[in-house]
Design an enzyme around this catalytic site. Structure first.
Site, PDB file in Angstrom:
ATOM      1  N   LYS A   1       0.814  -1.216   0.000  1.00 24.34           N
ATOM      2  CA  LYS A   1       0.000   0.000   0.000  1.00 24.34           C
ATOM      3  C   LYS A   1       0.856   1.279   0.000  1.00 24.34           C
ATOM      4  O   LYS A   1       2.064   1.225   0.259  1.00 24.34           O
ATOM      5  CB  LYS A   1      -0.943  -0.026   1.207  1.00 24.34           C
ATOM      6  CG  LYS A   1      -1.972  -1.166   1.152  1.00 24.34           C
ATOM      7  CD  LYS A   1      -2.986  -1.057   2.300  1.00 24.34           C
ATOM      8  CE  LYS A   1      -4.028  -2.155   2.232  1.00 24.34           C
ATOM      9  NZ  LYS A   1      -5.057  -2.004   3.301  1.00 24.34           N
TER      10      LYS A   1
ATOM     11  N   TYR B   1     -12.481  -2.286  -4.193  1.00 26.09           N
ATOM     12  CA  TYR B   1     -13.024  -2.360  -2.832  1.00 26.09           C
ATOM     13  C   TYR B   1     -14.553  -2.310  -2.809  1.00 26.09           C
ATOM     14  O   TYR B   1     -15.144  -1.949  -1.792  1.00 26.09           O
ATOM     15  CB  TYR B   1     -12.447  -1.233  -1.977  1.00 26.09           C
ATOM     16  CG  TYR B   1     -11.051  -1.515  -1.453  1.00 26.09           C
ATOM     17  CD1 TYR B   1     -10.828  -2.583  -0.577  1.00 26.09           C
ATOM     18  CD2 TYR B   1      -9.968  -0.735  -1.798  1.00 26.09           C
ATOM     19  CE1 TYR B   1      -9.560  -2.850  -0.071  1.00 26.09           C
ATOM     20  CE2 TYR B   1      -8.699  -0.994  -1.300  1.00 26.09           C
ATOM     21  CZ  TYR B   1      -8.499  -2.054  -0.436  1.00 26.09           C
ATOM     22  OH  TYR B   1      -7.254  -2.319   0.068  1.00 26.09           O
TER      23      TYR B   1
ATOM     24  N   PHE C   1     -15.820   3.464   6.400  1.00 24.09           N
ATOM     25  CA  PHE C   1     -14.459   3.882   6.054  1.00 24.09           C
ATOM     26  C   PHE C   1     -14.171   3.823   4.559  1.00 24.09           C
ATOM     27  O   PHE C   1     -13.041   4.079   4.132  1.00 24.09           O
ATOM     28  CB  PHE C   1     -13.433   3.047   6.835  1.00 24.09           C
ATOM     29  CG  PHE C   1     -13.517   1.554   6.604  1.00 24.09           C
ATOM     30  CD1 PHE C   1     -12.957   0.972   5.475  1.00 24.09           C
ATOM     31  CD2 PHE C   1     -14.145   0.728   7.527  1.00 24.09           C
ATOM     32  CE1 PHE C   1     -13.025  -0.399   5.267  1.00 24.09           C
ATOM     33  CE2 PHE C   1     -14.220  -0.642   7.325  1.00 24.09           C
ATOM     34  CZ  PHE C   1     -13.655  -1.199   6.184  1.00 24.09           C
TER      35      PHE C   1
ATOM     36  N   ARG D   1      -1.946 -14.245   4.603  1.00 26.49           N
ATOM     37  CA  ARG D   1      -2.703 -13.624   5.706  1.00 26.49           C
ATOM     38  C   ARG D   1      -1.929 -13.750   7.020  1.00 26.49           C
ATOM     39  O   ARG D   1      -1.929 -12.830   7.840  1.00 26.49           O
ATOM     40  CB  ARG D   1      -4.084 -14.296   5.853  1.00 26.49           C
ATOM     41  CG  ARG D   1      -5.011 -14.154   4.652  1.00 26.49           C
ATOM     42  CD  ARG D   1      -5.524 -12.755   4.417  1.00 26.49           C
ATOM     43  NE  ARG D   1      -6.341 -12.250   5.492  1.00 26.49           N
ATOM     44  CZ  ARG D   1      -7.026 -11.097   5.415  1.00 26.49           C
ATOM     45  NH1 ARG D   1      -6.992 -10.364   4.310  1.00 26.49           N
ATOM     46  NH2 ARG D   1      -7.723 -10.677   6.431  1.00 26.49           N
TER      47      ARG D   1
ATOM     48  N   THR E   1      -5.492  -6.767  10.880  1.00 27.02           N
ATOM     49  CA  THR E   1      -5.787  -5.526  10.143  1.00 27.02           C
ATOM     50  C   THR E   1      -5.259  -4.296  10.870  1.00 27.02           C
ATOM     51  O   THR E   1      -4.649  -3.419  10.259  1.00 27.02           O
ATOM     52  CB  THR E   1      -7.319  -5.390   9.953  1.00 27.02           C
ATOM     53  OG1 THR E   1      -7.807  -6.590   9.340  1.00 27.02           O
ATOM     54  CG2 THR E   1      -7.661  -4.203   9.086  1.00 27.02           C
TER      55      THR E   1
ATOM     56  N   ARG F   1       2.452  -6.216   9.400  1.00 25.77           N
ATOM     57  CA  ARG F   1       1.748  -5.060   9.960  1.00 25.77           C
ATOM     58  C   ARG F   1       2.322  -4.647  11.313  1.00 25.77           C
ATOM     59  O   ARG F   1       2.368  -3.451  11.634  1.00 25.77           O
ATOM     60  CB  ARG F   1       0.250  -5.341  10.019  1.00 25.77           C
ATOM     61  CG  ARG F   1      -0.396  -5.214   8.622  1.00 25.77           C
ATOM     62  CD  ARG F   1      -1.756  -5.790   8.550  1.00 25.77           C
ATOM     63  NE  ARG F   1      -2.459  -5.434   7.310  1.00 25.77           N
ATOM     64  CZ  ARG F   1      -3.576  -6.007   6.907  1.00 25.77           C
ATOM     65  NH1 ARG F   1      -4.126  -6.966   7.638  1.00 25.77           N
ATOM     66  NH2 ARG F   1      -4.144  -5.640   5.778  1.00 25.77           N
TER      67      ARG F   1
ATOM     68  N   ASN G   1      -1.992   0.431   6.704  1.00 24.38           N
ATOM     69  CA  ASN G   1      -1.535  -0.850   7.260  1.00 24.38           C
ATOM     70  C   ASN G   1      -0.708  -1.667   6.273  1.00 24.38           C
ATOM     71  O   ASN G   1      -0.602  -2.882   6.391  1.00 24.38           O
ATOM     72  CB  ASN G   1      -2.705  -1.640   7.862  1.00 24.38           C
ATOM     73  CG  ASN G   1      -3.747  -2.059   6.834  1.00 24.38           C
ATOM     74  OD1 ASN G   1      -3.614  -1.762   5.649  1.00 24.38           O
ATOM     75  ND2 ASN G   1      -4.770  -2.763   7.286  1.00 24.38           N
TER      76      ASN G   1
ATOM     77  N   HIS H   1      -2.278  -5.379   1.553  1.00 23.73           N
ATOM     78  CA  HIS H   1      -3.568  -6.054   1.348  1.00 23.73           C
ATOM     79  C   HIS H   1      -3.273  -7.497   0.961  1.00 23.73           C
ATOM     80  O   HIS H   1      -2.297  -7.758   0.264  1.00 23.73           O
ATOM     81  CB  HIS H   1      -4.368  -5.405   0.218  1.00 23.73           C
ATOM     82  CG  HIS H   1      -5.470  -6.298  -0.314  1.00 23.73           C
ATOM     83  ND1 HIS H   1      -6.711  -6.356   0.272  1.00 23.73           N
ATOM     84  CD2 HIS H   1      -5.483  -7.201  -1.326  1.00 23.73           C
ATOM     85  CE1 HIS H   1      -7.454  -7.255  -0.383  1.00 23.73           C
ATOM     86  NE2 HIS H   1      -6.728  -7.781  -1.363  1.00 23.73           N
TER      87      HIS H   1
ATOM     88  N   GLU I   1      -9.302 -11.059  -7.736  1.00 23.55           N
ATOM     89  CA  GLU I   1      -8.411  -9.908  -7.554  1.00 23.55           C
ATOM     90  C   GLU I   1      -7.201  -9.994  -8.487  1.00 23.55           C
ATOM     91  O   GLU I   1      -6.751  -8.971  -9.030  1.00 23.55           O
ATOM     92  CB  GLU I   1      -7.994  -9.807  -6.083  1.00 23.55           C
ATOM     93  CG  GLU I   1      -9.188  -9.465  -5.199  1.00 23.55           C
ATOM     94  CD  GLU I   1      -8.880  -9.451  -3.704  1.00 23.55           C
ATOM     95  OE1 GLU I   1      -7.729  -9.764  -3.306  1.00 23.55           O
ATOM     96  OE2 GLU I   1      -9.789  -9.116  -2.926  1.00 23.55           O
TER      97      GLU I   1
HETATM   98  P1  RTP Z   1      -7.058  -6.016   3.374  1.00 24.75           P
HETATM   99  O1  RTP Z   1      -8.401  -6.260   2.731  1.00 24.75           O
HETATM  100  O2  RTP Z   1      -6.481  -4.656   3.061  1.00 24.75           O
HETATM  101  O3  RTP Z   1      -6.099  -7.126   3.151  1.00 24.75           O
HETATM  102  O4  RTP Z   1      -7.254  -5.961   4.952  1.00 24.75           O
HETATM  103  P2  RTP Z   1      -8.173  -6.842   5.870  1.00 24.75           P
HETATM  104  O5  RTP Z   1      -8.799  -7.965   5.093  1.00 24.75           O
HETATM  105  O6  RTP Z   1      -7.330  -7.181   7.042  1.00 24.75           O
HETATM  106  O7  RTP Z   1      -9.265  -5.788   6.291  1.00 24.75           O
HETATM  107  P3  RTP Z   1     -10.723  -5.490   5.676  1.00 24.75           P
HETATM  108  O8  RTP Z   1     -11.714  -5.692   6.756  1.00 24.75           O
HETATM  109  O9  RTP Z   1     -10.893  -6.219   4.388  1.00 24.75           O
HETATM  110  O10 RTP Z   1     -10.635  -3.938   5.388  1.00 24.75           O
HETATM  111  C1  RTP Z   1     -10.000  -3.456   4.228  1.00 24.75           C
HETATM  112  C2  RTP Z   1      -9.100  -2.304   4.592  1.00 24.75           C
HETATM  113  O11 RTP Z   1      -9.892  -1.207   5.019  1.00 24.75           O
HETATM  114  C3  RTP Z   1      -9.175  -0.468   5.983  1.00 24.75           C
HETATM  115  N1  RTP Z   1      -9.973  -0.372   7.195  1.00 24.75           N
HETATM  116  N2  RTP Z   1     -10.144   0.740   7.814  1.00 24.75           N
HETATM  117  N3  RTP Z   1     -10.963   2.713   9.655  1.00 24.75           N
HETATM  118  C4  RTP Z   1     -11.353   1.459   9.846  1.00 24.75           C
HETATM  119  O12 RTP Z   1     -12.021   1.111  10.790  1.00 24.75           O
HETATM  120  C5  RTP Z   1     -10.916   0.467   8.879  1.00 24.75           C
HETATM  121  N4  RTP Z   1     -11.214  -0.823   8.904  1.00 24.75           N
HETATM  122  C6  RTP Z   1     -10.598  -1.360   7.824  1.00 24.75           C
HETATM  123  C7  RTP Z   1      -7.862  -1.167   6.257  1.00 24.75           C
HETATM  124  O13 RTP Z   1      -6.835  -0.531   5.502  1.00 24.75           O
HETATM  125  C8  RTP Z   1      -8.117  -2.568   5.747  1.00 24.75           C
HETATM  126  O14 RTP Z   1      -6.925  -3.177   5.361  1.00 24.75           O
HETATM  127 MG    MG Z   2      -9.880  -7.655   3.289  1.00 18.45          MG
END
Ligand code: RTP
Ligand code: MG
Length: 140
Positions: free
Chosen positions: A11, A51, A59, A87, A93, A104, A114, A117, A128
């Site tokens: 990122k 996304y 968010f 993962r 996250t 992370r 973070n 992805h 993807e």
């Molecule tokens: P990613 O998709 O980026 O691999 O991350 P992830 O599965 O761990 O998290 P996900 O729930 O899919 O959320 C996607 C991305 O959104 C941002 N986020 N911001 N401000 C917030 O509360 C919040 N929650 C998630 C993070 O950058 C996350 O990686």
């Molecule tokens: Mg995700």
């Protein structure tokens, strides 16, 4: 265990701090092979499409703004159980919750910035990968 593929993004917070190599090294040391890689500046439309599953989440707007705030490196990773392996090395996250030794924990700045992805299922990995790469750009 089967050799599979997953999709990764380094990122903007990580590319801006010149950590592409460090993150890639951590992925490689976790047993993943980079079989496709390109540095791109995502357009807003591209980030919103990528996304789309998060469209209704509070968010979403900030996430899209962040993902287009600088270059990203999109990668296809190959390895045994690649999706789960990626993962695991990424960590939680929110970096505050991430385990020591994960990308992370070691690199990320915040829940938004973070650093990486990773696809969350084999099915999403295929979707993807196809979003950013043609099959002839992937060399296993
Ligand atoms: P990613 O998709 O980026 O691999 O991350 P992830 O599965 O761990 O998290 P996900 O729930 O899919 O959320 C996607 C991305 O959104 C941002 N986020 N911001 N401000 C917030 O509360 C919040 N929650 C998630 C993070 O950058 C996350 O990686
Ligand atoms: Mg995700």
């Amino acid at each position: 265990m089967a050799v599979t593929r997953t999709f990764s993004i380094i990122k903007p917070d990580a590319t801006k701090r010149n950590l592409t190599g460090k993150v890639t090294k951590m992925l490689e040391e976790a047993g993943l092979r980079v079989v496709a890689s390109k540095r791109i500046q995502m357009t807003r439309e591209q980030a919103e499409g990528f996304y789309a599953v998060h469209k209704e989440r509070p968010f979403f707007g900030e996430l899209v703004d962040f993902m287009i705030s600088g270059p990203v490196v999109v990668q296809v990773l190959e390895g045994e159980n690649a999706m789960q392996r990626n993962r695991d090395i990424m960590g939680a996250t929110n970096p505050a919750d991430a385990a020591p030794g994960t990308i992370r924990k070691e690199v990320a700045e915040s829940i938004e910035a973070n650093s990486v992805h990773g696809s969350d299922s084999d099915e999403n990995a295929a979707i993807e990968i196809a979003y950013f790469f043609n099959e002839d750009e992937i060399v296993g």
